[in-house]
Design a protein around this motif. Sequence first.
Motif, PDB file in Angstrom:
ATOM      1  N   LEU A  44       0.838  -1.200   0.000  1.00  0.00           N
ATOM      2  CA  LEU A  44       0.000   0.000   0.000  1.00  0.00           C
ATOM      3  C   LEU A  44       0.867   1.242   0.000  1.00  0.00           C
ATOM      4  N   ILE A  45       0.333   2.292  -0.571  1.00  0.00           N
ATOM      5  CA  ILE A  45       1.057   3.560  -0.653  1.00  0.00           C
ATOM      6  C   ILE A  45       0.654   4.449   0.522  1.00  0.00           C
ATOM      7  N   LYS A  46       1.675   5.054   1.142  1.00  0.00           N
ATOM      8  CA  LYS A  46       1.428   5.916   2.289  1.00  0.00           C
ATOM      9  C   LYS A  46       1.344   7.387   1.889  1.00  0.00           C
ATOM     10  N   THR A  47       2.210   7.803   0.973  1.00  0.00           N
ATOM     11  CA  THR A  47       2.288   9.223   0.624  1.00  0.00           C
ATOM     12  C   THR A  47       2.555   9.390  -0.862  1.00  0.00           C
ATOM     13  N   ILE A  48       1.815  10.325  -1.487  1.00  0.00           N
ATOM     14  CA  ILE A  48       2.111  10.754  -2.861  1.00  0.00           C
ATOM     15  C   ILE A  48       2.162  12.281  -2.847  1.00  0.00           C
ATOM     16  N   LEU A  49       3.307  12.813  -3.243  1.00  0.00           N
ATOM     17  CA  LEU A  49       3.495  14.267  -3.238  1.00  0.00           C
ATOM     18  C   LEU A  49       3.880  14.721  -4.640  1.00  0.00           C
ATOM     19  N   ILE A  50       3.279  15.822  -5.075  1.00  0.00           N
ATOM     20  CA  ILE A  50       3.662  16.440  -6.347  1.00  0.00           C
ATOM     21  C   ILE A  50       4.163  17.841  -6.033  1.00  0.00           C
ATOM     22  N   ASP A  51       5.452  18.034  -6.231  1.00  0.00           N
ATOM     23  CA  ASP A  51       6.104  19.298  -5.839  1.00  0.00           C
ATOM     24  C   ASP A  51       5.801  19.634  -4.383  1.00  0.00           C
ATOM     25  N   GLY A  52       5.839  18.604  -3.536  1.00  0.00           N
ATOM     26  CA  GLY A  52       5.661  18.798  -2.100  1.00  0.00           C
ATOM     27  C   GLY A  52       4.226  18.889  -1.633  1.00  0.00           C
ATOM     28  N   VAL A  53       3.261  18.862  -2.568  1.00  0.00           N
ATOM     29  CA  VAL A  53       1.846  18.962  -2.215  1.00  0.00           C
ATOM     30  C   VAL A  53       1.206  17.587  -2.332  1.00  0.00           C
ATOM     31  N   SER A  54       0.400  17.217  -1.332  1.00  0.00           N
ATOM     32  CA  SER A  54      -0.223  15.891  -1.326  1.00  0.00           C
ATOM     33  C   SER A  54      -1.208  15.741  -2.475  1.00  0.00           C
ATOM     34  N   ALA A  55      -1.083  14.613  -3.166  1.00  0.00           N
ATOM     35  CA  ALA A  55      -2.026  14.291  -4.231  1.00  0.00           C
ATOM     36  C   ALA A  55      -3.185  13.492  -3.636  1.00  0.00           C
ATOM     37  N   SER A  56      -4.299  13.474  -4.359  1.00  0.00           N
ATOM     38  CA  SER A  56      -5.484  12.746  -3.900  1.00  0.00           C
ATOM     39  C   SER A  56      -5.405  11.301  -4.379  1.00  0.00           C
ATOM     40  N   PHE A  57      -5.571  10.342  -3.414  1.00  0.00           N
ATOM     41  CA  PHE A  57      -5.591   8.928  -3.775  1.00  0.00           C
ATOM     42  C   PHE A  57      -6.230   8.139  -2.636  1.00  0.00           C
ATOM     43  N   LYS A  58      -6.589   6.876  -2.918  1.00  0.00           N
ATOM     44  CA  LYS A  58      -7.215   6.026  -1.915  1.00  0.00           C
ATOM     45  C   LYS A  58      -6.133   5.284  -1.142  1.00  0.00           C
TER      46      LYS A  58
ATOM     47  N   ASN B  68       9.080  24.571 -15.583  1.00  0.00           N
ATOM     48  CA  ASN B  68       9.389  23.722 -16.726  1.00  0.00           C
ATOM     49  C   ASN B  68       9.483  22.250 -16.329  1.00  0.00           C
ATOM     50  N   LYS B  69       9.102  21.966 -15.075  1.00  0.00           N
ATOM     51  CA  LYS B  69       9.107  20.567 -14.616  1.00  0.00           C
ATOM     52  C   LYS B  69       8.323  20.460 -13.319  1.00  0.00           C
ATOM     53  N   PHE B  70       7.978  19.241 -12.934  1.00  0.00           N
ATOM     54  CA  PHE B  70       7.428  18.974 -11.613  1.00  0.00           C
ATOM     55  C   PHE B  70       7.920  17.597 -11.161  1.00  0.00           C
ATOM     56  N   THR B  71       7.887  17.383  -9.866  1.00  0.00           N
ATOM     57  CA  THR B  71       8.435  16.152  -9.283  1.00  0.00           C
ATOM     58  C   THR B  71       7.345  15.396  -8.546  1.00  0.00           C
ATOM     59  N   VAL B  72       7.255  14.111  -8.822  1.00  0.00           N
ATOM     60  CA  VAL B  72       6.312  13.232  -8.125  1.00  0.00           C
ATOM     61  C   VAL B  72       7.117  12.325  -7.193  1.00  0.00           C
ATOM     62  N   ARG B  73       6.692  12.271  -5.952  1.00  0.00           N
ATOM     63  CA  ARG B  73       7.369  11.453  -4.940  1.00  0.00           C
ATOM     64  C   ARG B  73       6.348  10.496  -4.327  1.00  0.00           C
ATOM     65  N   ALA B  74       6.679   9.226  -4.291  1.00  0.00           N
ATOM     66  CA  ALA B  74       5.767   8.216  -3.740  1.00  0.00           C
ATOM     67  C   ALA B  74       6.506   7.389  -2.688  1.00  0.00           C
ATOM     68  N   ILE B  75       5.830   7.147  -1.556  1.00  0.00           N
ATOM     69  CA  ILE B  75       6.399   6.355  -0.457  1.00  0.00           C
ATOM     70  C   ILE B  75       5.378   5.299  -0.059  1.00  0.00           C
ATOM     71  N   ASP B  76       5.826   4.049   0.003  1.00  0.00           N
ATOM     72  CA  ASP B  76       4.890   3.013   0.422  1.00  0.00           C
ATOM     73  C   ASP B  76       4.925   2.840   1.937  1.00  0.00           C
ATOM     74  N   ILE B  77       4.071   1.988   2.460  1.00  0.00           N
ATOM     75  CA  ILE B  77       3.942   1.845   3.914  1.00  0.00           C
ATOM     76  C   ILE B  77       5.186   1.232   4.543  1.00  0.00           C
ATOM     77  N   ASN B  78       6.075   0.693   3.708  1.00  0.00           N
ATOM     78  CA  ASN B  78       7.308   0.109   4.237  1.00  0.00           C
ATOM     79  C   ASN B  78       8.470   1.086   4.175  1.00  0.00           C
ATOM     80  N   GLY B  79       8.184   2.289   3.724  1.00  0.00           N
ATOM     81  CA  GLY B  79       9.237   3.298   3.654  1.00  0.00           C
ATOM     82  C   GLY B  79      10.020   3.287   2.354  1.00  0.00           C
TER      83      GLY B  79
END
Length: 781
Positions: free
Chosen positions: A482-496, A514-525
């Motif tokens: 399961l995914i714990k956190t999804i951030l786009i340019d530091g802002v939380s994205a909407s997800f279940k 001219n770009k953006f960054t997506v960061r995803a962290i699962d429940i295991n880190g």
Amino acid sequence: MKKHLTLTCLTLIICLSFVAGQSTKQYFRAGKDFMNTRNYKDGIEQFSKAIELSPNYAEAYIERAEAYEKTGELEKAADDYNRAIVFEDKNPVVFYGAARINYKLGNFKEAKDYINKSLEIRSKYLEALQLQVKILIALEEYLNALTSAKKALILKDNAYNHYFHGIVSEKLKNFNQAEIDFQKAISKNKKFVEPYIALAKLRLNLNKLNQAIENCNTAISLDPNNVDAYLVRSKVYIKMMEYPRAIDDISKNILIEPENKEMYLIRGTYYQQYTQHQNAINDFSKAILMDDAYSEAYYKRAYSYEQIANYKAAIKDYETLSELSEYDVNAKKLLDSAKDRLFELNREDNNPVIVLVNPEPVDELVVRIAKDKNEVTIKGKIVDESEIKSLKINNKDVPFLDSEDGYEFLANINITDKDMFTVSAIDSYDNMQNNTYTIERTEINAPKIAIIAPYASDNGEIYLDNEDPNLYVEGKISDESLIKTILIDGVSASFKLNELNPRFSATLSITNKNKFTVRAIDINGNETQQVFNLNREGVSLLANNPMGRTWVIFIENSNYETFPSLEGPSKDVTLMRSALSNYDVHKVIHKKDLSKKQMEKFFSIELRDLVRGNRVNALLIWYAGHGKFINETGYWIPIDSKRDDEFTYFNINALRASLQSYANYVTHTLVVTDACESGPTFYQAMREIPKKRNCNDWEATRLKSSQVLSSAGYELAVDNSQFTRTFANTLANNPNACIPIESIVNKVVIAVEKNNQQKPKFGKIAGLEDENGTFFFISKN
């Protein structure tokens, strides 16, 4: 003449000195007059003026010292005596005065030096001997004090000297002699109150209570307002267990001295002993109102609060005492006892609560740790009503820090070949909590990020087709956990949160970006981070393209498991991509070596979502690979297909069904299959040669079209495709601003027929809406 001038100056000096002398004496006499009328401040002023005119006027210093003493300015009085001694160093009275002032100031050592000097000058100076006795008693030099007391008695056998001899004898624990001395003092002067009180105190200690009462009564009859007499008598009554009488005596003292905080403390203590705790609390509270740093009153009041079960108030008083102990000597003495009482009042039997913060338990006592970790950082806090005495992890001491939220701790532990660890906490009352956490080993793969809308190329580039300041982003995360956190340019994205492989969305401001960054962290880190670049070149291209946003999808199947592998599809796709590079194509998606399951998923779900999310207007799907035509039905051969197993083939009617699910989003659909004939169920064959179309014809570009072009062979694919080569050459050699698919079809048909191959089939896709529009390739130039 010169002799006359000298005589004149001398006469003037003598006259001025006489005048100054007269003025000094006048100021001194004026000061004495003010002293006689008890106007001490004016007396000080006059003596000061005399000293200004005559700085060596010793008598003026002595008189001013006495005036300062009357006004309570003892330090200044002491200074004046010191100055007088400079000029009167053989005068025992001056040394006596200096000793007396220093005794009042509590400077007993200095007082002793001065009084010794006074007695050196005059050994039979009675007042000095009497003062010496008092000074030596203050210094606890009782044997020397006894010697001085005897000398005083030799000089004068009076009540005062017997009284002080008795005081010294009592200090030396010679109680019989002390009792005789006090009685002699009384016999010498029956109106001298102090010996009665001293004798009463002595007899109280000797347990001669009735006689002590008589002595106190006599003292009170001589001086009805004598506070010491009532105080001693109250103590006698306490020893006789007559609390009401004792309390009554202290109440009389309070009437005499209403601002005496000690009397409230004493009466409160008597009430406390008499078990009248509320009355005791009232008196202690009054004493504290007079002195808010009165440590003993806090201590005693806390005890009375305990007795009436007001533990909250008791704790508060003990805590105040702890704060006072830093500055108050008496409070320091009471502190240990106060701590003991406070400790008992706070006693509880609740176990500490252990809260693990990292790793965060997935269940109450289960933590997940990556399977490749041999060491883990344990972070947490202990919550308890009391102080924590000990904290251990796996039986090893761990440091902790007291904070507002509890006792925080941080420790690294080795978990090699371990499937659990234990955290143990003990508070100051030995309440213990042991938590044993089970370790569940978890996967270590980072999540994978895919942007669905707008579509991102394999190198993470997103082509924009408008100048909107905001961009709606939709994507999907693929992960085993399961995914714990999804951030786009530091802002939380909407997800279940509780969904595996969740979709996410967010609206971003892309002004000046001219770009953006997506960061995803699962429940295991496990964490991944991906940068997507924004390409705005398509904005101008789309404005000049009547076909709208155009995408090309290549499906290249070459490396088969049971069918012969092919080199041709790779060459064909390369050739087509090169030909299309001169045309206004906004996105090219190249899929290689797809299994049946992957093909079904791509067309039914993935491509649908991409087309919808990116608002695609024109879609070209090109298939290069093996194909089959069985029972009037065309098939594309996935790489995992089995020979002679029709069920393992991809039925292109399934493609039509998928295309129908997103037909509402796409205006122009063109399917090109260089594998086999598609079959009559997939398309409606045209009966005549397609007519030429013009890209300036709005009907042809704006009206829907659903078309298919298929090679007509019934056998497996070959590596040398005249079909693809002609298609690509027609595009590459087109001199016009656009070219319709009909023009390309005519060229391909002619070329294939010349090569003695079956004529390709071109028509409309059955079941898809077609408004007689067509597919145009729009040149970038």
